[in-house]
Write a protein that holds these residues in place. Structure first.
Motif, PDB file in Angstrom:
ATOM      1  N   HIS A   1       0.989  -1.423  -0.328  1.00 31.21           N
ATOM      2  CA  HIS A   1      -0.205   0.047   0.114  1.00 31.21           C
ATOM      3  C   HIS A   1       1.104   1.136   0.126  1.00 31.21           C
ATOM      4  CE1 HIS A   1       0.717  -0.467   4.698  1.00 31.21           C
ATOM      5  NE2 HIS A   1       0.636   1.269   4.544  1.00 31.21           N
ATOM      6  N   ARG A   2       1.839   0.797   0.997  1.00 33.57           N
ATOM      7  CA  ARG A   2       2.772   2.453   0.283  1.00 33.57           C
ATOM      8  C   ARG A   2       3.711   2.230  -1.011  1.00 33.57           C
ATOM      9  NH1 ARG A   2       3.693   4.834   5.309  1.00 33.57           N
ATOM     10  NH2 ARG A   2       3.153   3.184   7.416  1.00 33.57           N
TER      11      ARG A   2
ATOM     12  N   ARG B   1       0.945   4.894  -2.687  1.00 30.66           N
ATOM     13  CA  ARG B   1       0.822   5.256  -2.898  1.00 30.66           C
ATOM     14  C   ARG B   1       1.784   6.759  -2.867  1.00 30.66           C
ATOM     15  NH1 ARG B   1      -1.133   4.699   3.953  1.00 30.66           N
ATOM     16  NH2 ARG B   1      -3.435   4.279   3.555  1.00 30.66           N
TER      17      ARG B   1
ATOM     18  N   ARG C   1      -9.440   5.733  -5.924  1.00 34.13           N
ATOM     19  CA  ARG C   1      -9.319   7.501  -6.268  1.00 34.13           C
ATOM     20  C   ARG C   1      -7.924   7.645  -4.770  1.00 34.13           C
ATOM     21  NH1 ARG C   1     -11.760  11.848  -7.744  1.00 34.13           N
ATOM     22  NH2 ARG C   1     -14.323  10.718  -8.204  1.00 34.13           N
ATOM     23  N   GLN C   2      -7.245   8.334  -4.973  1.00 35.05           N
ATOM     24  CA  GLN C   2      -6.279   8.779  -4.297  1.00 35.05           C
ATOM     25  C   GLN C   2      -5.799  10.701  -4.725  1.00 35.05           C
ATOM     26  OE1 GLN C   2      -2.508   7.257  -3.648  1.00 35.05           O
ATOM     27  NE2 GLN C   2      -3.026   5.419  -4.969  1.00 35.05           N
ATOM     28  N   GLY C   3      -5.092  11.342  -4.031  1.00 36.83           N
ATOM     29  CA  GLY C   3      -4.918  12.791  -4.752  1.00 36.83           C
ATOM     30  C   GLY C   3      -4.030  13.091  -6.345  1.00 36.83           C
TER      31      GLY C   3
ATOM     32  N   ARG D   1      -1.309  13.910  -8.147  1.00 37.66           N
ATOM     33  CA  ARG D   1       0.851  14.260  -7.741  1.00 37.66           C
ATOM     34  C   ARG D   1       1.093  15.047  -8.882  1.00 37.66           C
ATOM     35  NH1 ARG D   1       1.048   9.310  -5.539  1.00 37.66           N
ATOM     36  NH2 ARG D   1      -0.703   7.293  -5.542  1.00 37.66           N
TER      37      ARG D   1
ATOM     38  N   HIS E   1      -4.098  13.658 -14.126  1.00 40.63           N
ATOM     39  CA  HIS E   1      -5.257  14.057 -12.962  1.00 40.63           C
ATOM     40  C   HIS E   1      -6.430  13.153 -13.667  1.00 40.63           C
ATOM     41  CE1 HIS E   1      -7.441  13.349  -9.136  1.00 40.63           C
ATOM     42  NE2 HIS E   1      -7.720  14.472  -9.898  1.00 40.63           N
TER      43      HIS E   1
ATOM     44  N   GLY F   1      -5.775   6.465  -9.135  1.00 41.38           N
ATOM     45  CA  GLY F   1      -4.786   5.808  -7.918  1.00 41.38           C
ATOM     46  C   GLY F   1      -3.771   7.142  -8.629  1.00 41.38           C
ATOM     47  N   GLN F   2      -4.018   7.774 -10.103  1.00 41.09           N
ATOM     48  CA  GLN F   2      -3.139   8.711 -10.316  1.00 41.09           C
ATOM     49  C   GLN F   2      -1.470   8.021 -10.162  1.00 41.09           C
ATOM     50  OE1 GLN F   2      -5.227  10.804 -11.726  1.00 41.09           O
ATOM     51  NE2 GLN F   2      -7.234  10.510  -9.893  1.00 41.09           N
TER      52      GLN F   2
END
Length: 504
Positions: free
Chosen positions: A337-338, A341, A367-369, A371, A381, A421-422
């Motif tokens: 997971h790291r 991310r 969904r992730q923010g 980058r 994005h 997850g961008q």
């Protein structure tokens, strides 16, 4: 009398008519290929035939006996075997134990299986494994096998029941061209010898046109055409709906736009990667790089270590050693997971979508923010709306449950969810597996679009035509070692290397 007679079979899910009045016949000893675009209703038809689903209308006759709506176990006892689109084996059991369990079930001795499995008909189980080329791996757990080998084990398990009718849902997925042809020639021989009818779905047109006696084409749940392979290959309606401009997967990507070459500093750098499944040493000193805006193909025969390499980079192998740098930062030893991310996406070979969630809900899970690249510039994005433009098929079914989607649609959803997850770099494991020729073309265009936006892509792929259409460079793995590296253009033109390393 036909061995299998399907008469006016229909099935709806809510307002979606998955199968509409489908009728066909299958004789003993015959191979019938059921082909069509992703979402055409092929797997639903299989599930209606073996009792996984109850039809809304129509009948299924086996040797003249009406088996419509019977429970799957009763249909199985009548001599109907099945392999699945996503292989179904006991992952923690050995290859031999899986086949022994199938023999126990066939012999109606399942109530005592925990006492007898290791001893039950071991010689017969090994003979079945020898038929599908898996006897040398009899003592390995299925969890350690390449996906194509798991499919072979599943076939041996199906044959353990000595079926009169065998339903095979994408039997050669995950296999190299030579391997899948060899497997289907074996199936064809067994069908003739045992007078066993075989109904199979397949997206590899070399298998369909080379091994099937007849071909039936489903489009949107309806039978569009039926005939000999030669008749189907030349049918303009089939070409428009399914095959595309070419009638062979080997040519399906040839007219894609020219790719943009861009040698750039490494986004991903792997050095001396070793990996193990238990005591088995799988990867041996693998080193490779992927640049920003670069597509790198990881190629090799089935079981060469391609998927293990991607899993090791993503942090998913039980034991791995070596240096893995992503954007200059060491990520080896981090939890999966790291690593995700940090901006490294992974699309697994077996999809692993949430079948109880809708398309939109699956996307939201990933969904992730936003980058940024190392130089501070914003990276692309992705939103659901942008992904629906990239994958129009998904845009037509935003509220459909993942479990109600075809294999190819699930594959597209798996890629789209990863993009939510961008990621700055994506590990793609066999993206063309189990998808129709037209969707292979769409997948290739998607990969080129991602590359044009600067994303790095490490692609594990058996389909040489797709790899040639999108990749800049290639590494070839053999027995867990990199044995060849070259530009993709050089590998595609090097007949000796293709034959030696890929069997092409």
């Amino acid at each position: 009398m036909s061995l299998l007679s399907v008469q006016g079979l229909s099935k709806s899910f809510g307002g979606v008519q998955a199968v509409q009045g489908v009728s066909f016949q299958l004789a003993a000893g015959e191979l019938l290929a059921l082909i069509g675009p992703n979402g055409a209703g092929k797997s639903t038809t299989f599930n209606l035939l073996d009792g996984q689903l109850a039809p809304d209308g129509g009948r299924v006759l086996l040797d003249g006996r009406d088996i419509t709506g019977l429970a799957p176990r009763r249909i199985w006892r009548l001599g109907v075997g099945r392999t699945f689109q996503i292989a179904q084996t006991f992952a923690s059991f050995t290859v031999l134990q899986n086949v022994q369990l199938a023999l126990l079930s066939h012999d109606k001795k399942t109530w005592g299986w925990w006492r007898a499995a290791d001893r039950h008909r071991a010689r017969d189980a090994l003979a079945l494994l020898a038929q599908v080329g898996m006897e040398p791996q009899a003592q390995r757990p299925c969890s350690e096998l390449a996906y194509g080998d798991v499919k072979r084990v599943e076939l041996a398990m199906a044959l353990a029941h000595a079926p009169r009718l065998l339903l095979m849902d994408e039997p050669t997925a995950g296999m190299a061209p030579a391997e899948r042809l060899a497997l289907m020639r074996l199936v064809q021989r067994l069908a003739r010898e045992r007078r066993m009818g075989v109904l199979f779905t397949e997206h590899s047109m070399d298998v369909v046109f080379g091994q099937a006696d007849r071909v039936a084409v489903l489009v949107r749940g309806q039978l569009l055409a039926e005939g000999t392979p030669q008749q189907i290959r030349g049918d303009a309606r089939v070409q428009a709906a399914y095959l595309g401009a070419e009638s062979s997967e080997n040519d399906s990507c040839q007219r894609l736009p020219e790719k943009r070459e861009s040698p750039i500093s490494p986004l991903l750098a792997v050095e001396g990667l070793n990996a193990w499944y238990g005591a088995a040493h799988i990867l041996h000193g693998v080193s490779l790089t992927v640049g920003r805006g670069e597509v790198v193909a990881l190629m090799g025969r089935n079981g060469a270590g391609k998927s293990s390499t991607l899993k090791s980079i993503a942090g998913l192998m039980p034991r791995a050693e070596g240096s893995i740098r992503f954007q200059g930062r060491r990520i080896d030893g981090l939890q999966p997971h790291r690593i995700a991310r940090a901006g490294l996406g992974y699309v697994p070979e077996d999809r692993r979508i949430f079948t109880g969630l809708t398309v939109l809900e699956n996307l939201e899970v990933g969904r992730q923010g936003p980058r940024r690249w190392q130089d501070g510039r914003p990276a692309p994005h992705w939103t659901p709306e942008q992904l629906f433009t990239l994958f129009p098929n998904l845009g037509e079914m935003p509220r459909r449950l993942g479990g109600r989607m075809s294999g190819g649609e699930q594959q597209m959803l798996s890629v789209a969810r990863t993009l939510m997850g961008q990621p700055l770099l994506v590990l793609l494991d066999e993206p063309s597996e189990g998808v129709a020729p037209l969707i292979v073309e769409q997948m290739a265009r998607t990969i080129l679009a991602l590359k044009a936006q600067g994303m790095g892509i490490l692609l594990s792929e058996q389909n040489l035509a797709l790899a040639e259409a999108v990749a800049d460079r290639a590494y070839v793995l053999e027995q867990g070692r990199i044995v060849h590296s070259a530009s993709m253009a050089e590998l595609a033109q090097d007949a000796r290397a293709r034959q030696a390393y890929l069997g092409l």
